[in-house]
Write a protein that holds these residues in place. Structure first.
Motif, PDB file in Angstrom:
ATOM      1  N   GLU A 275      60.780 -73.900  29.722  1.00  0.00           N
ATOM      2  CA  GLU A 275      61.991 -74.402  29.069  1.00  0.00           C
ATOM      3  C   GLU A 275      62.550 -75.629  29.792  1.00  0.00           C
ATOM      4  O   GLU A 275      63.089 -76.541  29.158  1.00  0.00           O
ATOM      5  CB  GLU A 275      63.068 -73.303  29.024  1.00  0.00           C
ATOM      6  CG  GLU A 275      62.690 -72.100  28.172  1.00  0.00           C
ATOM      7  CD  GLU A 275      61.973 -71.008  28.954  1.00  0.00           C
ATOM      8  OE1 GLU A 275      61.985 -69.865  28.486  1.00  0.00           O
ATOM      9  OE2 GLU A 275      61.401 -71.308  30.046  1.00  0.00           O
TER      10      GLU A 275
ATOM     11  N   ASP B 135      60.292 -78.584  28.942  1.00  0.00           N
ATOM     12  CA  ASP B 135      60.581 -79.031  27.578  1.00  0.00           C
ATOM     13  C   ASP B 135      61.853 -79.872  27.527  1.00  0.00           C
ATOM     14  O   ASP B 135      61.920 -80.879  26.806  1.00  0.00           O
ATOM     15  CB  ASP B 135      60.741 -77.813  26.650  1.00  0.00           C
ATOM     16  CG  ASP B 135      59.423 -77.095  26.392  1.00  0.00           C
ATOM     17  OD1 ASP B 135      58.356 -77.675  26.675  1.00  0.00           O
ATOM     18  OD2 ASP B 135      59.470 -75.948  25.912  1.00  0.00           O
TER      19      ASP B 135
ATOM     20  N   SER C 208      62.038 -83.827  26.433  1.00  0.00           N
ATOM     21  CA  SER C 208      62.847 -84.218  25.272  1.00  0.00           C
ATOM     22  C   SER C 208      63.773 -85.390  25.591  1.00  0.00           C
ATOM     23  O   SER C 208      64.482 -85.884  24.699  1.00  0.00           O
ATOM     24  CB  SER C 208      63.669 -83.025  24.776  1.00  0.00           C
ATOM     25  OG  SER C 208      64.756 -82.760  25.657  1.00  0.00           O
TER      26      SER C 208
END
Length: 283
Positions: free
Chosen positions: A260, A263, A267
């Motif tokens: 997570e 990610d 992003s």
């Protein structure tokens, strides 16, 4: 050792910050990078740093303009032939550092020390890319370099005592506090902090609130700033690179990256510099 002219390789966040403290200490400095785009980005970073110093009352507009004009920018590695000290401050990528240090080895005069600003790699391994271990040392500055006092000085078994002494003197000349650190992955601060940050990030992935995690650690452990807010300040892309590097080098599960977190970085949420990370920043 007489050090009046320095070249910093890498016009990113750390390179620009190191160049700024170098010129503030009264030395000539050249910032070297590979592309016009990197140099343009570096100039923007320097402008931001100096503007921030003016707003905080640390610099006058006249002093900021003088510092800005005192930094030379270059795309040509030939500048390495004319300096007294070199600091490599490129991104924390082993292949990039291998290429840069190999180029430097062909141009830096014999006897001129080269320091690496690596935050995680073993300095002895990077010295092998340069090929002159006796004149190679680690000088790990912290972000933001103009504000953070600590510099970890990391000699290897090959580093000459006079090079270590010169690195310590150079740090003090820059207004920094040098501390000798062992030549192990992450040295002292990043090795300890990465473990704490990884634990905090794990709690965050399991549903913990970032502010609650930080304030609990601040109150419970007496820290001035929690690990997630610190990660936002350092830059989450840098934090991710540190964790990956330490995990690859040590294999210790304490440094394993949470998917997570990866990610979030991929992003574009990089912390303060992008306006959002574990927290949102509206400026």
């Amino acid at each position: 050792m007489n050090i009046n002219t320095m070249c910093v390789i890498g016009a990113g966040t750390m390179g620009v910050g190191i160049a700024q403290v170098t010129v503030q200490a009264g030395m000539r400095v050249c910032l070297l990078d590979a592309t016009e785009a990197a140099v343009a980005k570096g100039r923007h970073l320097l402008n931001t740093n100096l503007s921030g110093g003016i707003k905080r009352g640390k610099l006058t507009e006249e002093r900021a303009a003088t510092l800005q004009a005192s930094i030379e920018w270059s795309l040509d590695y030939e500048v390495l032939r004319q300096v007294d000290w070199v600091i490599e401050a490129v991104f924390e990528d082993l292949a990039v550092k291998r290429e840069v240090l190999g180029k430097a080895a062909a141009l830096v005069p014999e006897g001129v020390p080269v320091a690496t600003n690596t935050s995680t790699f073993v300095v002895k391994d990077l010295a092998a890319f340069f090929g002159r271990g006796e004149h190679f040392i680690g000088m790990h500055f912290f972000n933001p370099a103009p504000a953070m006092k600590l510099v970890e000085v990391v000699p290897t078994q090959e580093t000459l005592p006079e090079v270590t002494a010169a690195a310590i003197e150079l740090c003090e000349r820059m207004g920094k506090t040098p501390k000798i650190a062992p030549d192990i992955p992450g040295f002292v601060v990043d090795r300890a902090y990465a473990a704490l940050a990884a634990a905090a990030i794990e709690v965050w992935t399991l549903g913990g609130n970032a502010e609650a995690i930080d304030s609990s650690i601040e109150m419970g452990l007496g820290h001035r700033m929690g690990p997630l807010r610190t990660a936002d300040l350092v830059g989450l892309d840098i934090m991710l690179a540190v964790q990956r590097s330490l995990y690859e080098q040590t294999g210790h599960p304490r440094f394993q990256v949470q998917p997570e977190f990866a990610d979030m970085v991929e992003s574009g949420k990089l912390g303060r510099k992008s306006g959002e990370g574990f927290y949102r920043y509206d400026e």
